[in-house]
Design a protein around this motif. Structure first.
Motif, PDB file in Angstrom:
ATOM      1  N   PRO A  54      56.647  38.927  80.434  1.00 40.94           N
ATOM      2  CA  PRO A  54      55.943  38.134  79.418  1.00 40.94           C
ATOM      3  C   PRO A  54      54.563  38.695  79.044  1.00 40.94           C
ATOM      4  O   PRO A  54      54.183  38.673  77.875  1.00 40.94           O
ATOM      5  CB  PRO A  54      55.824  36.761  80.081  1.00 40.94           C
ATOM      6  N   LYS A  80      55.657  28.312  70.140  1.00 37.39           N
ATOM      7  CA  LYS A  80      54.261  27.851  70.145  1.00 37.39           C
ATOM      8  C   LYS A  80      53.672  27.918  71.550  1.00 37.39           C
ATOM      9  O   LYS A  80      52.543  28.378  71.748  1.00 37.39           O
ATOM     10  CB  LYS A  80      54.181  26.395  69.654  1.00 37.39           C
ATOM     11  N   THR A  81      54.450  27.449  72.524  1.00 35.84           N
ATOM     12  CA  THR A  81      53.950  27.404  73.899  1.00 35.84           C
ATOM     13  C   THR A  81      53.734  28.817  74.444  1.00 35.84           C
ATOM     14  O   THR A  81      52.712  29.092  75.081  1.00 35.84           O
ATOM     15  CB  THR A  81      54.921  26.616  74.799  1.00 35.84           C
ATOM     16  N   LEU A  82      54.681  29.720  74.177  1.00 36.31           N
ATOM     17  CA  LEU A  82      54.541  31.105  74.640  1.00 36.31           C
ATOM     18  C   LEU A  82      53.311  31.752  74.004  1.00 36.31           C
ATOM     19  O   LEU A  82      52.493  32.368  74.693  1.00 36.31           O
ATOM     20  CB  LEU A  82      55.789  31.929  74.298  1.00 36.31           C
ATOM     21  N   TRP A  84      50.715  30.351  72.671  1.00 33.00           N
ATOM     22  CA  TRP A  84      49.469  29.723  73.123  1.00 33.00           C
ATOM     23  C   TRP A  84      49.075  30.194  74.518  1.00 33.00           C
ATOM     24  O   TRP A  84      47.954  30.618  74.746  1.00 33.00           O
ATOM     25  CB  TRP A  84      49.612  28.186  73.083  1.00 33.00           C
ATOM     26  N   THR A  85      50.030  30.143  75.448  1.00 36.27           N
ATOM     27  CA  THR A  85      49.680  30.457  76.841  1.00 36.27           C
ATOM     28  C   THR A  85      49.457  31.958  77.053  1.00 36.27           C
ATOM     29  O   THR A  85      48.681  32.360  77.915  1.00 36.27           O
ATOM     30  CB  THR A  85      50.720  29.882  77.832  1.00 36.27           C
ATOM     31  N   LEU A  86      50.143  32.811  76.255  1.00 32.86           N
ATOM     32  CA  LEU A  86      49.929  34.257  76.375  1.00 32.86           C
ATOM     33  C   LEU A  86      48.770  34.717  75.497  1.00 32.86           C
ATOM     34  O   LEU A  86      48.389  35.884  75.535  1.00 32.86           O
ATOM     35  CB  LEU A  86      51.211  35.015  75.998  1.00 32.86           C
TER      36      LEU A  86
ATOM     37  N   THR B  59      50.853  21.763  72.112  1.00 26.38           N
ATOM     38  CA  THR B  59      49.902  22.778  72.599  1.00 26.38           C
ATOM     39  C   THR B  59      48.463  22.266  72.559  1.00 26.38           C
ATOM     40  O   THR B  59      47.628  22.696  73.357  1.00 26.38           O
ATOM     41  CB  THR B  59      50.011  24.102  71.798  1.00 26.38           C
ATOM     42  N   ALA B 100      58.884  27.270  78.828  1.00 28.55           N
ATOM     43  CA  ALA B 100      58.165  28.416  78.265  1.00 28.55           C
ATOM     44  C   ALA B 100      56.906  28.703  79.086  1.00 28.55           C
ATOM     45  O   ALA B 100      56.591  29.862  79.373  1.00 28.55           O
ATOM     46  CB  ALA B 100      57.809  28.145  76.801  1.00 28.55           C
ATOM     47  N   LEU B 101      56.233  27.637  79.478  1.00 30.37           N
ATOM     48  CA  LEU B 101      55.001  27.759  80.251  1.00 30.37           C
ATOM     49  C   LEU B 101      55.284  28.351  81.639  1.00 30.37           C
ATOM     50  O   LEU B 101      54.567  29.244  82.114  1.00 30.37           O
ATOM     51  CB  LEU B 101      54.397  26.355  80.402  1.00 30.37           C
ATOM     52  N   ALA B 104      56.370  32.136  81.116  1.00 28.59           N
ATOM     53  CA  ALA B 104      55.278  33.027  80.722  1.00 28.59           C
ATOM     54  C   ALA B 104      54.302  33.273  81.866  1.00 28.59           C
ATOM     55  O   ALA B 104      53.749  34.352  81.998  1.00 28.59           O
ATOM     56  CB  ALA B 104      54.547  32.460  79.515  1.00 28.59           C
TER      57      ALA B 104
END
Ligand SMILES: [Zn+2]
Lengths: 235, 339
Positions: A54, A80-82, A84-86, B59, B100-101, B104
């Motif tokens: 990732p 969106k989550t990927l 945002w967090t990356l 988010t 996803a969290l 990642a």
């Protein structure tokens, strides 16, 4: 640059990994199966096969609809989550544009990608390749297939139809358009996630927080509520 | 020892919520984005609209929780998420964001039952003493749950038809109160007196199950009959009578279960735990019983939130419960499968 493309907006589920000038890998299925169960394992498997983690990702591209409300929300939420967090850019691309890009590149005329929207309706738009770039002739919309065919017949152009729901609407389109209508072959009807990634490659990033699917339609309750408000105001 | 930090995500109905809990008991961050204003105009939660709002909020709420807790994802030990029960389309947003969290950031993913969450809201108030009993009363649930140890749930009674909160909303509609009706009925009940005789469904001898649909129908019939006779009933008195019946059944059954199971604590959980009438009756009943500790969380922890999901997730995480990337929303999830 490593781009992850995600499409869960309709029955075909797609994931692709792209780098600069190379498609590292693609995963596509065309099944009426639960996207929520299958999309993350598909992403995980593809990335593992391609030996990417990732943290290697530099951009997320997702199909933003139109399509199944639930389906498109799954992909958009993950994207969106990927992103945002990356802390990497997120790009949304029309699910119809992806379909058009796949087969339209070498077609001299208009491309009409479509998804079935029940009761004789389709989600569609009109696209055209000009100097190698896909351009929008008519924006994505919800329309009766028969009305769409009527409208297209006036363009006098040859029109390429593409999409996995083609069999449902082919006869209506054929009847109105005759030889004007060209239909993509069976092996070209799935939206290609690599095309999605390519379309998103040069597009600017969205505001991740406010990015939402393009549902085209209001939620039924909302539409009814607005209608009621309108009546009260008029009355 | 290093502190354990669990990030919880809850989207089972109309609240988009993210929280971070330290060592299972301490609130580090607790963010809730409520959609209630949007649903009010429809007189109830519209699932499609709830799902759309969750996508808009997810988010934003995640970011707010991290900044409120002054932590980054690197500090988080695991991600806990409500797997069910709830509205499937709403649950899907939380579940997929959590996956996803977890993917990642290469963190463990812990599935949590929504009711286990409601019960564990109490652990943010006081430490559990086993065995204990939890009275869960919300818009979707009315249950008595027995716990002999952490993460072990035995449902000894549940509703056979309407949940208590559902009955409140329907009665409120009959009395032309706006949605959500529960707080209105509670307020009106305090202004009236329980003069109308309404049924109490005790069911079979010894049963800990509940039934509120008969009571709800009795209220509707009382209103219609009075209308036909041209009489007026003070809505405050009707509200008071309805509330008296609900509270009587809940408290009596809870008291009997507390005695039979010999528990050390009675935990109250769920949105209806915010009900003043219920709180007062429970306090009155259990104040004499010094050997049983009554625990009622503050209002903000009774309604849906993610602090409770992270608190339950903390225990599940230590129990070794993990979800794979195939985790799906499960609207009919059974709490006892986690035992
Ligand atoms: Zn709840």
């Amino acid at each position: 640059m490593t781009i992850l493309a995600i499409d869960t907006s309709n029955n075909p589920l797609g994931v692709a990994l792209l780098e600069e000038d190379r498609v590292l890998g693609e995963y596509i299925t065309n099944l009426k199966k639960n996207h929520s169960i299958r999309i993350m394992p598909a992403i995980e498997t593809l990335m593992k096969e391609c030996e990417r983690v990732p943290a290697d990702l530099t951009k997320i591209v997702t199909a933003k609809g139109p399509g199944s409300y639930t389906g498109v929300r799954i992909g958009v939420t993950i994207a969106k989550t990927l992103a945002w967090t990356l802390n990497i850019p997120l790009v949304g691309v029309s699910s119809l544009e992806v379909l058009a890009a796949g087969t339209g590149r070498y077609f001299d005329g208009y491309v009409s990608p479509l998804f079935d929207a029940r009761r004789g309706q389709i989600y569609t738009g009109l696209y055209q390749f000009q100097n190698g770039k896909l351009t929008v002739v008519e924006p994505d919309q919800l329309v009766l297939a028969v009305d769409w065919a009527e409208k297209l017949s006036k363009t006098k152009q040859r029109i390429l139809f593409v999409g996995t729901d083609l069999p449902l609407h082919r006869s209506v389109l054929q009847e109105k358009l005759g030889t004007q209508a060209v239909f993509a072959g069976m092996t070209e009807q799935n939206p290609r996630p690599a095309e999605l990634g390519l379309l998103g490659m040069d597009k600017p990033g969205e505001d991740i927080h406010t990015f939402v699917p393009n549902y085209i339609r209001l939620a039924e309750a909302e539409a009814k509520w607005l209608e009621k408000q309108g009546k009260i105001i008029k009355g | 020892m290093k502190d354990q930090l669990i990030l919880g995500i809850e989207t089972s109905c109309d609240e988009t919520a993210v929280a971070i809990i330290k060592n299972g008991r301490e609130i580090t961050a607790n963010v809730v984005a409520s959609q209630i204003e949007s649903h009010k105009r429809f007189g109830g939660v519209v699932p499609e609209i709830a799902s759309r709002h969750h996508v808009e909020q997810m988010t934003i709420v995640l970011e707010e929780a991290l900044s409120q807790g002054h932590v980054t994802m690197a500090d988080i030990d695991a991600i806990a998420v409500t797997e069910g029960p709830g509205l499937v389309g709403a649950l899907l947003i939380g579940v997929n964001a959590a996956k996803a969290l977890a993917f990642a950031n290469q963190k463990p993913l812990v599935p949590v039952h929504h009711i286990a969450g409601h019960i564990y809201a109490n652990r943010l108030v006081t430490e559990f003493k086993f065995p204990l009993l939890a009275l869960v009363v919300s818009g979707g649930h009315t249950e008595l749950v027995y716990m002999k140890e952490h993460g072990h749930f035995e449902v000894i009674g549940e509703t056979r038809d309407d949940a208590a909160g559902e009955a409140y909303d329907k009665v409120a509609r009959t009395l032309n109160m706006p949605y959500p009706g529960g707080p209105h009925i509670d307020r009106m009940a305090h202004e009236g007196t329980p003069t109308i005789d309404l049924p109490r469904a005790w069911l079979e001898e010894g049963s800990y199950d509940f039934s509120f649909s008969g009571l709800k129908s009795a209220v509707i019939n009382t209103v219609h009959n009075a209308e036909q006779r041209g009489e007026t009933i003070a809505p405050e008195d009707l509200a008071a009578s309805f509330q008296a019946s609900v509270v009587d059944v809940l408290v009596t059954k809870a008291k009997r279960a507390v005695e039979q199971y010999g528990v050390k604590q009675l935990l109250v959980a769920g949105g209806v735990a915010a009900n003043k009438g219920l709180r007062e009756a429970l306090q009155q009943t259990f104040s004499q019983q010094s050997d049983v500790e009554l625990v009622i969380p503050p209002l903000s922890l009774c309604t849906d939130n993610a602090a409770m999901i992270a608190a339950a997730g903390s225990v599940m995480f230590e129990k070794g419960i993990r979800a794979e990337m195939t985790l799906n929303a499960n609207p009919g999830l059974d709490i006892e499968i986690f035992n």
